[in-house]
Design a protein around this motif. Structure first.
Motif, PDB file in Angstrom:
ATOM      1  N   MET A  97       7.551 -15.439 -14.388  1.00 40.22           N
ATOM      2  CA  MET A  97       7.879 -16.060 -15.682  1.00 40.22           C
ATOM      3  C   MET A  97       8.327 -17.505 -15.445  1.00 40.22           C
ATOM      4  O   MET A  97       9.168 -17.767 -14.577  1.00 40.22           O
ATOM      5  CB  MET A  97       9.001 -15.263 -16.353  1.00 40.22           C
ATOM      6  CG  MET A  97       9.430 -15.777 -17.699  1.00 40.22           C
ATOM      7  SD  MET A  97       8.241 -15.460 -19.022  1.00 40.22           S
ATOM      8  CE  MET A  97       8.523 -13.730 -19.366  1.00 40.22           C
ATOM      9  N   ASN A  98       7.783 -18.414 -16.224  1.00 40.38           N
ATOM     10  CA  ASN A  98       8.260 -19.804 -16.182  1.00 40.38           C
ATOM     11  C   ASN A  98       9.269 -20.028 -17.310  1.00 40.38           C
ATOM     12  O   ASN A  98       9.323 -19.246 -18.270  1.00 40.38           O
ATOM     13  CB  ASN A  98       7.090 -20.775 -16.377  1.00 40.38           C
ATOM     14  CG  ASN A  98       6.158 -20.760 -15.184  1.00 40.38           C
ATOM     15  OD1 ASN A  98       6.603 -20.575 -14.053  1.00 40.38           O
ATOM     16  ND2 ASN A  98       4.873 -20.941 -15.435  1.00 40.38           N
ATOM     17  N   TYR A  99      10.000 -21.124 -17.192  1.00 37.53           N
ATOM     18  CA  TYR A  99      11.039 -21.435 -18.186  1.00 37.53           C
ATOM     19  C   TYR A  99      10.856 -22.872 -18.678  1.00 37.53           C
ATOM     20  O   TYR A  99      10.384 -23.726 -17.921  1.00 37.53           O
ATOM     21  CB  TYR A  99      12.438 -21.242 -17.561  1.00 37.53           C
ATOM     22  CG  TYR A  99      12.631 -19.807 -17.125  1.00 37.53           C
ATOM     23  CD1 TYR A  99      13.210 -18.878 -17.976  1.00 37.53           C
ATOM     24  CD2 TYR A  99      12.150 -19.369 -15.890  1.00 37.53           C
ATOM     25  CE1 TYR A  99      13.328 -17.539 -17.594  1.00 37.53           C
ATOM     26  CE2 TYR A  99      12.266 -18.030 -15.506  1.00 37.53           C
ATOM     27  CZ  TYR A  99      12.855 -17.132 -16.366  1.00 37.53           C
ATOM     28  OH  TYR A  99      12.958 -15.810 -16.003  1.00 37.53           O
ATOM     29  N   SER A 125      12.693 -18.567 -21.455  1.00 42.81           N
ATOM     30  CA  SER A 125      11.459 -18.087 -20.829  1.00 42.81           C
ATOM     31  C   SER A 125      10.273 -18.488 -21.705  1.00 42.81           C
ATOM     32  O   SER A 125      10.400 -18.565 -22.930  1.00 42.81           O
ATOM     33  CB  SER A 125      11.513 -16.565 -20.640  1.00 42.81           C
ATOM     34  OG  SER A 125      11.954 -15.917 -21.807  1.00 42.81           O
ATOM     35  N   GLU A 126       9.128 -18.748 -21.060  1.00 45.12           N
ATOM     36  CA  GLU A 126       7.954 -19.200 -21.833  1.00 45.12           C
ATOM     37  C   GLU A 126       7.509 -18.143 -22.842  1.00 45.12           C
ATOM     38  O   GLU A 126       6.890 -18.466 -23.845  1.00 45.12           O
ATOM     39  CB  GLU A 126       6.801 -19.544 -20.880  1.00 45.12           C
ATOM     40  CG  GLU A 126       7.005 -20.883 -20.184  1.00 45.12           C
ATOM     41  CD  GLU A 126       5.779 -21.339 -19.412  1.00 45.12           C
ATOM     42  OE1 GLU A 126       4.907 -20.498 -19.076  1.00 45.12           O
ATOM     43  OE2 GLU A 126       5.691 -22.550 -19.136  1.00 45.12           O
ATOM     44  N   GLU A 128      13.545  -7.866 -19.837  1.00 43.75           N
ATOM     45  CA  GLU A 128      14.555  -8.531 -19.000  1.00 43.75           C
ATOM     46  C   GLU A 128      14.174  -8.469 -17.520  1.00 43.75           C
ATOM     47  O   GLU A 128      14.250  -9.474 -16.803  1.00 43.75           O
ATOM     48  CB  GLU A 128      15.932  -7.878 -19.209  1.00 43.75           C
ATOM     49  CG  GLU A 128      17.007  -8.535 -18.367  1.00 43.75           C
ATOM     50  CD  GLU A 128      18.367  -7.869 -18.531  1.00 43.75           C
ATOM     51  OE1 GLU A 128      18.925  -7.933 -19.632  1.00 43.75           O
ATOM     52  OE2 GLU A 128      18.843  -7.270 -17.545  1.00 43.75           O
ATOM     53  N   GLY A 184      11.854 -11.102 -16.526  1.00 43.07           N
ATOM     54  CA  GLY A 184      12.281 -12.504 -16.586  1.00 43.07           C
ATOM     55  C   GLY A 184      12.443 -13.066 -17.984  1.00 43.07           C
ATOM     56  O   GLY A 184      12.785 -14.239 -18.141  1.00 43.07           O
ATOM     57  N   CYS A 185      12.190 -12.254 -19.020  1.00 48.94           N
ATOM     58  CA  CYS A 185      12.381 -12.754 -20.391  1.00 48.94           C
ATOM     59  C   CYS A 185      13.882 -12.938 -20.637  1.00 48.94           C
ATOM     60  O   CYS A 185      14.680 -12.049 -20.321  1.00 48.94           O
ATOM     61  CB  CYS A 185      11.791 -11.740 -21.371  1.00 48.94           C
ATOM     62  SG  CYS A 185      12.056 -12.168 -23.092  1.00 48.94           S
ATOM     63  N   ASN A 186      14.276 -14.076 -21.211  1.00 49.83           N
ATOM     64  CA  ASN A 186      15.714 -14.297 -21.455  1.00 49.83           C
ATOM     65  C   ASN A 186      16.004 -14.738 -22.886  1.00 49.83           C
ATOM     66  O   ASN A 186      17.109 -15.170 -23.194  1.00 49.83           O
ATOM     67  CB  ASN A 186      16.292 -15.323 -20.460  1.00 49.83           C
ATOM     68  CG  ASN A 186      15.842 -16.748 -20.779  1.00 49.83           C
ATOM     69  OD1 ASN A 186      14.960 -16.971 -21.614  1.00 49.83           O
ATOM     70  ND2 ASN A 186      16.448 -17.724 -20.133  1.00 49.83           N
ATOM     71  N   SER A 195       8.814 -21.940 -26.285  1.00 48.79           N
ATOM     72  CA  SER A 195       8.619 -20.524 -25.969  1.00 48.79           C
ATOM     73  C   SER A 195       7.716 -19.889 -27.025  1.00 48.79           C
ATOM     74  O   SER A 195       7.719 -20.304 -28.183  1.00 48.79           O
ATOM     75  CB  SER A 195       9.980 -19.809 -25.959  1.00 48.79           C
ATOM     76  OG  SER A 195       9.819 -18.443 -25.620  1.00 48.79           O
ATOM     77  N   PHE A 197       5.197  -9.428 -20.946  1.00 45.48           N
ATOM     78  CA  PHE A 197       6.105 -10.252 -20.139  1.00 45.48           C
ATOM     79  C   PHE A 197       5.768 -10.189 -18.644  1.00 45.48           C
ATOM     80  O   PHE A 197       6.335 -10.925 -17.856  1.00 45.48           O
ATOM     81  CB  PHE A 197       7.563  -9.852 -20.409  1.00 45.48           C
ATOM     82  CG  PHE A 197       7.896  -9.976 -21.867  1.00 45.48           C
ATOM     83  CD1 PHE A 197       8.066 -11.233 -22.440  1.00 45.48           C
ATOM     84  CD2 PHE A 197       7.962  -8.858 -22.689  1.00 45.48           C
ATOM     85  CE1 PHE A 197       8.305 -11.362 -23.808  1.00 45.48           C
ATOM     86  CE2 PHE A 197       8.204  -8.978 -24.056  1.00 45.48           C
ATOM     87  CZ  PHE A 197       8.373 -10.236 -24.615  1.00 45.48           C
TER      88      PHE A 197
END
Ligand SMILES: NC(=O)c1ccc[n+]([C@@H]2O[C@H](COP(=O)([O-])OP(=O)(O)OC[C@H]3O[C@@H](n4cnc5c(N)ncnc54)[C@H](OP(=O)(O)O)[C@@H]3O)[C@@H](O)[C@H]2O)c1
Length: 315
Positions: free
Chosen positions: A1-3, A14-15, A44, A47-49, A256, A271
């Protein structure tokens, strides 16, 4: 996951963010609480925030509140004030209670910028109190985007954008990019129609599914017919769902993309399986060519002229 940074705020989101309308159970039909909680847990882990909800999304805020126990600091919570008759402050207190938190990170007006200074004063008081960290607007029109961009008191906005609905986001691109505000993209899958799992003629239950109420049969069929012209993305980018979810990230101004997931399996795909790399320039060019051929995003010059006139008159 990118941010990516949410505009000028300190928040790194998170994207792909968790769109929590679906887990509320009143938009696409009932969802078992265990499924909703598993979807959030898987998101989560992957990497989802960021989670986006609203007081009017059925049981969504209460489920998120249950989920956030012991892990509030791992999540950026976005919610909305939908102009409830109880008023802003009372509604926010109820939301904080349901969400089990002292603050909402990104609090959005649902669904237009404030028209009076009084609303701003009250929002700013909530911000000063720490109950709300940043302010946003979930909006629909080019005019609302321009109003938000011109207003220093608003940190960002949320807007629909997908392969077949490109306005008003694309129309306002140069100004949005220059303003650098946070942008959450909703409906990148157009309420599931762009996942590739439906064919023209698909119909939904008006008792359980908002698509039967919010879209006409013609709109559903036209969307699904148009989607056939984007099938080339299955060869070049993996799947329609993956390409549709990634498309808004081709615009640097996007912070996002909100994806609904109603169970662990959907969360695992949304995700975990969508490649982090951008769509290829060739795919983007073919998307644009296809949109042009289908007349998607064509702006009626008369409407554009009327919009400009209205803005000039408003000063
Ligand atoms: N005005 C506003 O502020 C506004 C309006 C709309 C949305 N939003 C926000 O944007 C978020 C996303 O929009 P949305 O609710 O329209 O959700 P969406 O993510 O565009 O679509 C959800 C639909 O996609 C399907 N789906 C999702 N992942 C899938 C997968 N991996 N495989 C197969 N099907 C999948 C679900 O199918 P099933 O039905 O089969 O489960 C559901 O029908 C919302 O949750 C909300 O946070 C805000």
């Amino acid at each position: 996951m990118n941010y990516r940074r949410l505009g000028h705020t300190e928040l790194r989101v998170s994207e792909y963010g968790f769109g929590a309308w679906g887990i509320g159970g009143d938009s696409y039909g009932p969802v078992a609480r265990a499924d909703a909680l598993s979807a959030l847990t898987v998101a989560e882990e992957l990497g989802c925030n960021l989670v986006d909800t609203a007081a009017v999304y059925g049981a969504s805020e209460a489920i998120i509140g249950e989920f956030l126990k012991g892990r509030r600091d791992r999540w950026i919570v976005a919610s909305k004030y939908s102009f409830q008759k109880e008023g802003l402050e009372k509604t926010l207190e109820q939301q904080l209670r349901r969400l089990g938190t002292d603050y909402i990170d990104f609090y959005q007006l649902h669904a237009a910028p404030p028209q009076t200074d009084e609303v701003y004063r009250r929002l700013e008081r909530l911000k000063a109190s720490g109950k709300v960290r940043y302010l946003g607007v979930s909006l629909y029109s080019e005019d609302s985007i321009r109003q938000v961009l011109a207003d220093d008191r608003i940190d960002g906005f949320q807007v629909a954008f997908n392969l077949v609905d490109v306005q008003p986001y694309r129309q306002c691109q140069p100004e949005i990019a220059a303003a650098g505000k946070g942008v959450l993209i909703r409906s990148s899958l157009k309420s599931g129609l762009l996942t590739g799992k439906y064919a023209p003629g698909a119909r939904f239950d008006p008792q359980r599914d908002h698509r039967a109420r919010d879209m006409t049969a013609d709109e559903i069929d036209r969307t699904l017919r148009w989607l056939e012209s984007f099938r080339f993305l299955e060869q070049t980018e993996g799947s329609l769902l993956q390409a549709a979810a990634r498309y808004p990230l081709a615009f640097d101004s996007t912070s996002s993309v909100l994806l609904g997931a109603r169970n662990a399996e959907q969360a695992r795909i949304n995700f975990g399986e969508i490649p982090a790399r951008p769509l290829s320039p060739e795919s983007l060019q073919r998307i644009e060519d296809t949109q042009r051929r289908l007349g998607i995003g064509r702006v009626n010059p008369l409407r554009r002229w009327a919009g400009r006139l209205l803005r000039t008159l408003r000063g």
